[in-house]
Design a protein around this motif. Structure first.
Motif, short mmCIF file in Angstrom:
data_model
loop_
_atom_site.label_atom_id
_atom_site.label_comp_id
_atom_site.label_asym_id
_atom_site.label_seq_id
_atom_site.Cartn_x
_atom_site.Cartn_y
_atom_site.Cartn_z
N ASP A 158 62.48 61.12 -1.69
CA ASP A 158 61.19 61.17 -2.36
C ASP A 158 61.12 60.25 -3.57
OD1 ASP A 158 62.91 62.52 -4.02
OD2 ASP A 158 61.78 64.41 -4.03
N ALA A 188 60.28 54.69 -1.30
CA ALA A 188 59.96 56.02 -0.79
C ALA A 188 58.47 56.10 -0.48
CB ALA A 188 60.34 57.07 -1.81
N GLY A 189 58.06 57.16 0.17
CA GLY A 189 56.64 57.37 0.42
C GLY A 189 56.05 56.50 1.48
#
Length: 286
Positions: A28, A40-41
């Motif tokens: 994350d 991330a994401g």
């Protein structure tokens, strides 16, 4: 290394053919190591990796969301991720120095649906499953313009840059100016490279040509990923049908011809002796 079970994540490094390197992680937060930033994401995830001993092929698949910030549909359709190199690590996100390589290979077939993609991942031993070696035949096995062929496609006689006069079937049929300096069918088996517009960067082979008075119509083997518009610039590259006569008269490149034009074809190999008349062993008719 303690607590690795609850602090491990996966990281992917994807290297395109143009040298661009993209990093992704299912953690994350962003990670960074080996000079690569793993973002991330991105919604990217990978399935279980099937590995075996010996020369069996490791395989798995990855999936994720399409976005301009990560893997965009435009780049995929333009072929920028074809055979891209891929490395997957398992990494301790608290201390990325603790990591191990899970997979090395390349991207295979990519499918898209509903704003997402799914990609087949092929291990390093996958090329060993393909038939190799040279095929001896009448046609030339070299790719026009490569090191074996030696033809310089940057010469003006082998290329032209023009603006599209008309577009049909999503870009699979294009109309361009008459190109009087180029013989009929000059670009058949060649390529159209889109230089501007929605299809910029795409390269599509030419299937056939038509002369339409003051225009020339090109039928491509498929439409580019994004439909071009009238006025977009394209580069037309000469084509080669791999025959000796084409190599000699179109490209003046017989010294680099890699085929064997005098190899007997299948019809010759199936010829049987005559069952009637005088069979003297001499040429037919004597």
């Amino acid at each position: 290394m303690s607590g690795l079970t609850t602090t491990r994540a996966r990281a992917w490094a994807l290297t395109r053919s143009d040298g661009t390197v993209l990093g992704f992680t299912d953690h994350d937060r962003d990670l960074s190591f080996d000079g690569i930033s793993f973002r991330a994401g991105t919604g990217m995830s990978a399935g279980a990796i099937v590995q075996g001993t010996g020369l069996s092929v490791d395989n798995t698949e990855a999936s994720g969301a399409l976005s301009d910030a990560a893997l965009s549909e435009r780049d995929i359709l333009a072929g920028r991720y074809d055979n891209a190199a891929l490395t997957i690590w398992e990494v301790d996100w608290q201390d990325p120095a603790w990591r191990r390589v899970l997979f090395r290979g390349s991207l295979g077939e990519i499918t898209r649906a509903g704003g997402a993609f799914r990609a087949e991942l092929r291990g390093l031993t996958e090329p060993l499953s393909k038939t190799g070696g040279r095929v001896f035949g009448a046609a030339c096995p070299a790719v026009l313009g490569d090191a074996q062929c030696g033809v310089d496609l940057d010469q003006p006689v082998f290329r032209a840059e023009v603006a599209l006069l008309a577009v049909d079937e999503g870009g699979a049929v294009l109309e361009v100016p008459p190109l009087g300096d180029f013989a009929a069918d000059w670009f058949v088996d060649g390529n159209v490279v889109f230089l501007t517009g929605a299809a910029e960067g795409a390269t599509v082979p030419v299937r056939r040509e038509e002369a339409l008075g003051d225009k020339r119509r090109l039928h491509l083997w498929q439409a580019p990923g994004f439909a071009p518009d009238v006025g977009d610039s394209v580069r037309l590259q000469a084509g080669c049908d791999k025959r000796f006569a084409t190599c000699r008269f179109k490209f003046a490149n017989t010294e680099n011809f890699r085929g064997f034009p005098h190899v007997p074809d299948d019809d010759w190999l199936q010829v049987t002796p005559r069952a009637d008349g005088d069979n003297t062993g001499g040429p037919r008719g004597r």
